[in-house]
Design a protein around this motif. Structure first.
Motif, PDB file in Angstrom:
ATOM      1  N   PRO A  15      37.318  35.818  50.889  1.00 25.42           N
ATOM      2  CA  PRO A  15      35.873  35.810  50.733  1.00 25.42           C
ATOM      3  C   PRO A  15      35.386  37.178  50.299  1.00 25.42           C
ATOM      4  N   ASP A  16      34.626  37.217  49.239  1.00 33.64           N
ATOM      5  CA  ASP A  16      34.162  38.472  48.665  1.00 33.64           C
ATOM      6  C   ASP A  16      32.691  38.672  49.006  1.00 33.64           C
ATOM      7  N   PRO A  17      32.328  39.783  49.660  1.00 29.95           N
ATOM      8  CA  PRO A  17      30.927  40.039  49.965  1.00 29.95           C
ATOM      9  C   PRO A  17      30.044  40.026  48.731  1.00 29.95           C
ATOM     10  N   ALA A  18      30.628  40.318  47.578  1.00 31.49           N
ATOM     11  CA  ALA A  18      29.845  40.312  46.345  1.00 31.49           C
ATOM     12  C   ALA A  18      29.352  38.920  45.996  1.00 31.49           C
ATOM     13  N   ALA A  19      29.953  37.899  46.606  1.00 29.04           N
ATOM     14  CA  ALA A  19      29.537  36.523  46.342  1.00 29.04           C
ATOM     15  C   ALA A  19      28.427  36.080  47.275  1.00 29.04           C
ATOM     16  N   GLY A  20      27.948  37.000  48.142  1.00 26.20           N
ATOM     17  CA  GLY A  20      26.805  36.653  48.965  1.00 26.20           C
ATOM     18  C   GLY A  20      26.943  36.937  50.436  1.00 26.20           C
ATOM     19  N   ALA A  21      28.045  37.577  50.863  1.00 28.96           N
ATOM     20  CA  ALA A  21      28.232  37.815  52.285  1.00 28.96           C
ATOM     21  C   ALA A  21      27.394  38.964  52.804  1.00 28.96           C
ATOM     22  N   LEU A  40      29.598  46.432  37.531  1.00 25.54           N
ATOM     23  CA  LEU A  40      30.970  46.738  37.929  1.00 25.54           C
ATOM     24  C   LEU A  40      31.722  45.534  38.483  1.00 25.54           C
ATOM     25  N   LEU A  41      31.030  44.413  38.682  1.00 23.14           N
ATOM     26  CA  LEU A  41      31.697  43.198  39.131  1.00 23.14           C
ATOM     27  C   LEU A  41      31.993  42.250  37.972  1.00 23.14           C
ATOM     28  N   GLU A  42      31.590  42.642  36.762  1.00 29.86           N
ATOM     29  CA  GLU A  42      31.893  41.829  35.589  1.00 29.86           C
ATOM     30  C   GLU A  42      33.380  41.894  35.269  1.00 29.86           C
ATOM     31  N   ARG A  43      33.973  40.774  34.911  1.00 33.40           N
ATOM     32  CA  ARG A  43      35.408  40.722  34.658  1.00 33.40           C
ATOM     33  C   ARG A  43      35.782  41.454  33.372  1.00 33.40           C
ATOM     34  N   ARG A  44      37.033  41.942  33.318  1.00 33.70           N
ATOM     35  CA  ARG A  44      37.547  42.670  32.162  1.00 33.70           C
ATOM     36  C   ARG A  44      38.748  41.909  31.613  1.00 33.70           C
ATOM     37  N   VAL A  45      38.488  40.726  31.084  1.00 32.90           N
ATOM     38  CA  VAL A  45      39.563  39.843  30.622  1.00 32.90           C
ATOM     39  C   VAL A  45      40.403  40.519  29.540  1.00 32.90           C
ATOM     40  N   ILE A 101      40.681  39.052  37.415  1.00 36.46           N
ATOM     41  CA  ILE A 101      40.950  38.929  35.983  1.00 36.46           C
ATOM     42  C   ILE A 101      39.965  37.995  35.294  1.00 36.46           C
ATOM     43  N   THR A 102      39.663  36.878  35.930  1.00 38.40           N
ATOM     44  CA  THR A 102      38.772  35.887  35.322  1.00 38.40           C
ATOM     45  C   THR A 102      38.015  35.138  36.400  1.00 38.40           C
ATOM     46  N   ASN A 103      36.824  34.651  36.042  1.00 37.42           N
ATOM     47  CA  ASN A 103      36.038  33.820  36.953  1.00 37.42           C
ATOM     48  C   ASN A 103      36.577  32.395  37.010  1.00 37.42           C
ATOM     49  N   ASP A 104      37.395  32.028  36.021  1.00 38.79           N
ATOM     50  CA  ASP A 104      37.937  30.673  35.964  1.00 38.79           C
ATOM     51  C   ASP A 104      39.085  30.563  36.968  1.00 38.79           C
ATOM     52  N   ARG A 105      38.857  29.825  38.040  1.00 41.07           N
ATOM     53  CA  ARG A 105      39.839  29.747  39.123  1.00 41.07           C
ATOM     54  C   ARG A 105      41.165  29.155  38.638  1.00 41.07           C
ATOM     55  N   PRO A 309      36.729  43.040  46.770  1.00 40.93           N
ATOM     56  CA  PRO A 309      38.064  42.539  46.392  1.00 40.93           C
ATOM     57  C   PRO A 309      38.158  41.981  44.983  1.00 40.93           C
ATOM     58  N   SER A 310      37.063  41.419  44.452  1.00 35.32           N
ATOM     59  CA  SER A 310      37.125  40.823  43.120  1.00 35.32           C
ATOM     60  C   SER A 310      36.749  41.800  42.008  1.00 35.32           C
ATOM     61  N   MET A 311      36.512  43.061  42.348  1.00 33.30           N
ATOM     62  CA  MET A 311      36.161  44.052  41.328  1.00 33.30           C
ATOM     63  C   MET A 311      37.385  44.341  40.460  1.00 33.30           C
ATOM     64  N   PRO A 312      37.286  44.236  39.140  1.00 32.95           N
ATOM     65  CA  PRO A 312      38.430  44.524  38.259  1.00 32.95           C
ATOM     66  C   PRO A 312      38.967  45.931  38.481  1.00 32.95           C
ATOM     67  N   ARG A 313      40.251  46.068  38.358  1.00 33.89           N
ATOM     68  CA  ARG A 313      40.908  47.351  38.628  1.00 33.89           C
ATOM     69  C   ARG A 313      40.299  48.528  37.870  1.00 33.89           C
TER      70      ARG A 313
END
Length: 361
Positions: A15-21, A40-45, A101-105, A309-313
Motif C-alpha cells: 500500500p502506497d501512501p501516495a495513493a491516498g493513505a 515525482l510520482l509520475e512513471r518513467r517508462v 515502472i508502469t501504472n498498468d498492473r 514505494p511507487s516513486m520511480p528510481r
C-alpha cells in the motif's frame, strides 16, 4: 496439491501512501502534496525501457562470449559480469513489484515475472509478500520478516535459547555477515521454489503456481543447459558458484545499510509514530554520486523509497531535498551516512546483539 481458488490470498503491491493513505492532518500529507505537485510520482517508462534493453544486450553478449570461448577457464571469468548483471535485473524486478515502472498492473506483473522468475529463478509472489510486509512495518521485530530470528538475529531478546551452532553464529554474526551473504542468491531461489511447491502456502492460486513454477523450471533448465553445453563439468561448477556467490554478496551489500542499527519500534511505539516517522526513523540513506546510485540500485535513497514505494528510481534523488527539509521542519531525525560508515554501523549493531552469548561463553 490442494486446489486453490481464485480468491486465494496473493501478494499485492505494498500500500502506497501516495495513493491516498496520507490523511489531510498527518505529518506526511504536506510532503505528499509537494511531491505530487512536482510530478515525482509520475512513471518513467522510457527510462526503465532503456535500462532493460541495455541489460538484455549485456546478457546476450555474455551468453555469446560463453559460446564462442567454449570450455575455457576464460569463459568462467564471465561469471563476474553476469553476477553484476543479475543484480541489475533484481533491482528492476524490485521496482516492478512496487509499480514504479508502469501504472498498468498486468504489464508490471509481466516485467517482474520475467526478471524474477525467468531470469533470476526467484518467485515473484513469495518475494512480494515478504517485501510488502517489510515495508508496512520496517524493523518491527514481530511483523517485519527481514528481522525475524533466523541465521542472524537482530535484538538481544532474540538470542535467548540459542545453543550450539546457532549460538556460535550469533556470537560471530558481525564477522560472518558478508561471508553469509554469498549464499543469498541460492537462498532466494530455494525459498521461491519452496513457496511455489508448498502444499500449505495459500498465497498463490493454482494458475499462479503453474505460471511461476513453469518459469522457474525454464530458468533452471536454460541456466544448466548453458553451463553444461559450453563448459566442462568442473568449469560449470566453478562458474555457478562464482556467479551465485557474487550475486548474493552484491545484494547483501545493497540491502545491509538500509535498516540495520536503526530504530526497532515495539508495537505501541510503531502505532503512535504514524507513517512518516515509522519509515524515516527506521531507515538510513547512503551519501554518494552516480556510481553509488548505480551500485545500490537506488536503495541508497531508502528513506524516500519507504515513504513513496511507487516513486520511480530516478526521482528518488530529486525527492531527497524535499524530504530532508520536511523532516527538519518537524524535528524528525533524518539519517544519512557514507557507504563504509553504514556497514560499520550495521555490523556494529549485529556485534552488539551477540554480546550476551559472548559473555556466557
Amino acid at each position: 496439491m490442494p486446489q486453490a481458488t481464485a480468491a486465494a490470498p496473493v501478494a499485492e503491491p505494498v500500500p502506497d501512501p501516495a495513493a491516498g493513505a496520507g490523511s489531510a492532518g498527518s505529518d506526511f500529507a504536506p510532503l505528499l502534496r509537494v511531491v505530487r505537485e512536482q510530478g515525482l510520482l509520475e512513471r518513467r517508462v522510457a527510462w526503465y525501457a532503456r535500462g532493460i534493453t541495455v541489460n538484455a544486450l549485456f546478457l546476450a553478449a555474455i551468453v555469446t562470449g560463453m559460446i564462442l570461448l567454449g570450455p575455457s577457464w576464460w569463459a568462467v571469468l564471465l561469471a563476474v559480469p553476469l553476477a553484476v548483471l543479475s543484480a541489475r535485473m533484481s533491482f528492476v524486478g524490485h521496482d516492478a513489484g512496487h509499480a514504479q515502472i508502469t501504472n498498468d498492473r498486468a504489464k508490471g506483473r509481466i516485467v517482474q515475472l520475467v526478471h524474477a522468475n525467468l531470469l533470476l529463478g526467484m518467485s515473484q509472489e513469495w518475494w512480494n509478500d515478504k517485501h510488502n510486509r517489510h515495508h508496512a512495518n520496517p524493523n518491527h521485530v514481530d511483523k517485519d520478516p527481514d528481522v525475524k530470528a533466523d541465521v542472524l538475529v537482530h535484538t538481544q531478546r532474540q538470542t535467548a535459547g540459542r545453543t550450539g551452532l546457532r549460538a556460535w553464529l550469533t556470537r560471530n554474526q558481525a564477522w560472518l555477515f558478508f561471508p553469509l551473504t554469498t549464499l543469498e542468491g541460492i537462498a532466494l531461489k530455494v525459498a521461491g521454489f519452496q513457496a511455489v511447491l508448498s502444499r500449505r502456502d495459500n498465497r498463490m492460486s493454482t494458475r499462479q503456481r503453474v505460471v511461476e513454477g513453469t518459469l522457474l523450471a525454464v530458468h533452471v533448465a536454460a541456466y544448466l543447459t548453458l553451463l553444461l553445453t559450453t563448459l566442462s563439468i568442473g568449469q560449470a561448477v566453478v562458474f555457478l558458484l562464482v556467479h551465485q556467490m557474487l550475486l548474493g554478496l552484491h545484494l547483501g551489500m545493497a540491502f545491509a545499510p538500509n535498516h540495520k542499527g536503526m530504530e526497532m519500534p515495539d508495537p505501541e511505539t510503531s502505532a503512535s509514530w504514524g507513517h512518516l516517522r515509522r519509515q524515516v526513523l527506521t531507515s538510513r540513506n547512503i551519501r554518494g554520486g552516480a556510481l553509488t546510485d548505480w551500485f545500490l540500485g537506488g536503495l541508497n535513497y531508502q528513506i524516500e523509497h519507504h515513504l513513496f514505494p511507487s516513486m520511480p528510481r530516478p526521482h528518488l534523488r530529486l525527492a531527497q531535498p524535499l524530504v530532508r527539509a520536511h523532516c527538519r521542519s518537524l524535528g524528525v531525525s533524518y539519517t544519512e551516512t557514507g557507504l563504509i560508515d553504514s556497514y560499520r554501523q550495521a555490523l556494529g549493531h549485529l556485534h552488539g546483539v551477540g554480546e550476551p552469548l559472548r559473555a556466557d561463553a
